[in-house]
Design an enzyme around this catalytic site. Structure first.
Site, PDB file in Angstrom:
ATOM      1  N   ARG A   4     -23.292 -13.123  19.358  1.00 50.53           N
ATOM      2  CA  ARG A   4     -22.971 -14.257  20.214  1.00 50.53           C
ATOM      3  C   ARG A   4     -21.755 -14.209  21.106  1.00 50.53           C
ATOM      4  O   ARG A   4     -21.657 -14.783  21.995  1.00 50.53           O
ATOM      5  CB  ARG A   4     -23.074 -15.345  19.360  1.00 50.53           C
ATOM      6  CG  ARG A   4     -23.092 -16.671  19.860  1.00 50.53           C
ATOM      7  CD  ARG A   4     -23.114 -17.793  18.976  1.00 50.53           C
ATOM      8  NE  ARG A   4     -23.158 -19.040  19.525  1.00 50.53           N
ATOM      9  CZ  ARG A   4     -24.216 -19.952  19.806  1.00 50.53           C
ATOM     10  NH1 ARG A   4     -25.611 -19.258  19.362  1.00 50.53           N
ATOM     11  NH2 ARG A   4     -24.177 -21.097  20.352  1.00 50.53           N
ATOM     12  N   THR A  93      -5.658  17.473  10.418  1.00 49.53           N
ATOM     13  CA  THR A  93      -5.739  16.805   9.383  1.00 49.53           C
ATOM     14  C   THR A  93      -6.506  15.840   9.865  1.00 49.53           C
ATOM     15  O   THR A  93      -6.642  15.384  11.055  1.00 49.53           O
ATOM     16  CB  THR A  93      -4.592  16.357   8.695  1.00 49.53           C
ATOM     17  OG1 THR A  93      -4.789  15.473   7.621  1.00 49.53           O
ATOM     18  CG2 THR A  93      -3.832  15.320   9.747  1.00 49.53           C
ATOM     19  N   HIS A 141       4.254 -36.232  24.724  1.00 48.60           N
ATOM     20  CA  HIS A 141       3.792 -36.751  23.540  1.00 48.60           C
ATOM     21  C   HIS A 141       2.299 -37.483  23.709  1.00 48.60           C
ATOM     22  O   HIS A 141       1.846 -38.478  23.274  1.00 48.60           O
ATOM     23  CB  HIS A 141       4.728 -37.831  23.293  1.00 48.60           C
ATOM     24  CG  HIS A 141       6.318 -37.250  22.896  1.00 48.60           C
ATOM     25  ND1 HIS A 141       6.443 -36.782  21.782  1.00 48.60           N
ATOM     26  CD2 HIS A 141       7.247 -37.341  23.670  1.00 48.60           C
ATOM     27  CE1 HIS A 141       7.892 -36.260  21.957  1.00 48.60           C
ATOM     28  NE2 HIS A 141       8.101 -36.650  23.033  1.00 48.60           N
ATOM     29  N   SER A 262     -26.131 -33.537  23.081  1.00 42.89           N
ATOM     30  CA  SER A 262     -26.269 -33.780  21.947  1.00 42.89           C
ATOM     31  C   SER A 262     -27.929 -33.820  21.430  1.00 42.89           C
ATOM     32  O   SER A 262     -28.651 -34.436  22.383  1.00 42.89           O
ATOM     33  CB  SER A 262     -25.660 -35.232  21.606  1.00 42.89           C
ATOM     34  OG  SER A 262     -25.934 -35.775  20.529  1.00 42.89           O
ATOM     35  N   SER A 263     -28.156 -33.570  20.281  1.00 41.32           N
ATOM     36  CA  SER A 263     -29.543 -33.772  19.819  1.00 41.32           C
ATOM     37  C   SER A 263     -30.021 -35.243  19.798  1.00 41.32           C
ATOM     38  O   SER A 263     -31.116 -35.560  19.655  1.00 41.32           O
ATOM     39  CB  SER A 263     -29.924 -32.862  18.624  1.00 41.32           C
ATOM     40  OG  SER A 263     -29.081 -33.710  17.589  1.00 41.32           O
ATOM     41  N   SER A 307      -9.311   0.287   6.032  1.00 43.18           N
ATOM     42  CA  SER A 307     -10.570  -0.790   5.886  1.00 43.18           C
ATOM     43  C   SER A 307     -10.239  -1.757   7.052  1.00 43.18           C
ATOM     44  O   SER A 307     -11.291  -2.484   7.515  1.00 43.18           O
ATOM     45  CB  SER A 307     -10.785  -1.213   4.340  1.00 43.18           C
ATOM     46  OG  SER A 307      -9.550  -1.771   3.919  1.00 43.18           O
TER      47      SER A 307
END
Length: 442
Positions: A4, A93, A141, A262-263, A307
């Site tokens: 995604r 190596t 601010h 929005s649904s 890892s």
């Protein structure tokens, strides 16, 4: 890697196919270097360069037994060669192959990120020029301060991204190094010229000194450079999110035909792209921590870094690339409402001109303390009247604050009505915009 948030142009650089191809590119470069030094027969080197290949499924099969990915790789490649395979991975190596190959991947990926940064800078510059003199209120601010222009906001963004571009270009040099220095980095089994020839073939610089790995401060430099840039991109995104608030509504993300917000509430037009960017920036910053912790390996090496790098290296590049393209889309297509900017600028009944009045009084011999007192007491009256719902301008179109100042006898002892009115001039706040732009957009 999450599809995604991935673009093929970047994610393709971090597939298993790309990883093993980078390994093979390094191994071939070393074979060529050995042949150049006369250690390997040229005919054998030519055969390896021409015929060496790998099979990912076969590598997986071998690794299931050997539990060593590099050995599984070299075994798979050797199966595609004849007797000349004895020269494959000769005197090397594992980290000579892996770290040098990762340098190729990082370099290629960072070059793409740098192009992304240039792209977003061009979009910022275009919109800055478009809105160089578009007046809006500056906020500190979260509270109205003084008049600025939308172009000045974008000039700050451009200048900030220019610093990131410089940092990334310097980082490209830092990470663009390889090594073929052997098991402990002492060149016991190969001359320094081998490394130099191989790195030149690959378009890298030799690390001046290495142990068994390329030092991870280089990687940490990369991770922190990306994290710092992501923080700036988030800063821009948060600003867009604020501008899109219903009460502010000075800018908004482009809302496409057929898009839904929005649904439950069909009227909603939400800043979903910049909210997404905020989340992605958090992830990119998170990758910097393991990169910095990888700097401290035991002695000449351990594999505690390995890892984490399988996670953060591809994910940080892929996420950064996606984030930059998404932010570029936001900026290039941002819907700007100058009328609402002016409306908000006038929302406080002229209070944004308070410092302008304040600075005129010392010129007339008034002390700083007295000047501040005169200007502030009239400003507080305006705040109270706004809270009571009074109009911010009179029938003549003059602001509440100007009315109060004109009626202040103490102020009038120092400034005439004409001088007070002159303080309420927007041109005063835009007179140096061109000069600022000349410094930023060189």
């Amino acid at each position: 890697m999450i599809e995604r948030y991935s673009r093929e142009e970047m994610s393709s650089k971090w597939t298993m196919q790309a990883k093993y191809q980078a390994w093979l590119d390094v191994e071939k470069a070393v074979v060529k270097a050995w042949a150049k030094l006369g250690k390997i027969p040229q005919d054998d080197a030519d055969k390896i360069v021409a015929n060496a290949g790998f099979n990912i499924e076969r590598i997986d099969e071998i690794e299931a037994v050997t539990r060593h990915d590099l050995i599984a790789f070299t075994t798979s490649v050797s199966e595609t060669l004849g007797d000349e395979s004895r020269w494959f991975h000769y005197g090397m190596t594992s980290s000579d192959t892996v770290d040098t190959a990762v340098a190729l991947q990082m370099k290629s990926s960072l070059e793409l990120v740098i192009e992304d940064v240039k792209m977003i800078m061009e979009s910022i510059k275009k919109r800055a020029m478009e809105h160089k003199m578009t007046l809006m209120v500056g906020r500190s601010h979260g509270i109205h301060g003084e008049p600025i222009t939308f172009g000045l906001v974008l000039a700050v963004w451009y200048d900030e991204m220019a610093r990131h571009l410089e940092n990334l270009e310097q980082t490209l040099v830092v990470i663009g190094v390889g090594q073929v220095s052997g098991a402990m980095g002492n060149f016991a089994h190969a001359p320094l010229e081998l490394e130099e020839y191989a790195c030149e073939e690959l378009g890298l610089k030799p690390a001046p000194a290495s142990n068994q790995v390329i030092q991870r401060d280089r990687y940490a430099r990369l991770a922190t450079a990306l994290a710092l840039m992501a923080s700036s991109i988030e800063k821009f995104a948060v600003q867009v999110r604020h501008w899109q608030r219903t009460e502010v509504y000075e800018c908004e993300e482009y809302f496409a035909k057929g898009q839904k917000g929005s649904s439950a509430m069909p009227h909603k037009r939400n800043p979903i792209l910049t909210e997404n960017i905020t989340g992605l920036a958090r992830m990119i910053r998170a990758y910097a921590m393991p990169a910095m912790e990888n700097v401290a390996l035991w002695h000449e090496r351990d594999i505690s870094h390995s890892s984490t790098e399988r996670f953060w290296l591809p994910d940080s590049f892929i996420t950064t690339d996606f984030m930059l393209h998404r932010m570029n889309n936001v900026i290039a297509n941002l819907t700007v409402y100058p009328e609402n900017m002016i409306k908000n600028l006038n929302l406080t009944g002229g209070l944004v001109f308070s410092q302008r009045v304040l600075l005129e009084l010392p010129i007339k011999g008034v002390s700083r303390e007295d000047a501040y007192r005169i200007v502030q007491r009239n400003a507080m009256k305006v705040w109270e009247e706004i809270q009571q719902g009074k109009p911010t301008t009179n029938e003549a179109g003059e602001s509440l604050y100007l009315n109060h100042l004109l009626a202040d006898e103490e102020l009038r002892n120092s400034l005439s009505k004409e001088q007070i009115r002159e303080c309420f001039n927007y041109d005063y706040y835009t007179k140096n915009v061109d000069n600022i732009f000349a410094r930023v957009f060189k």
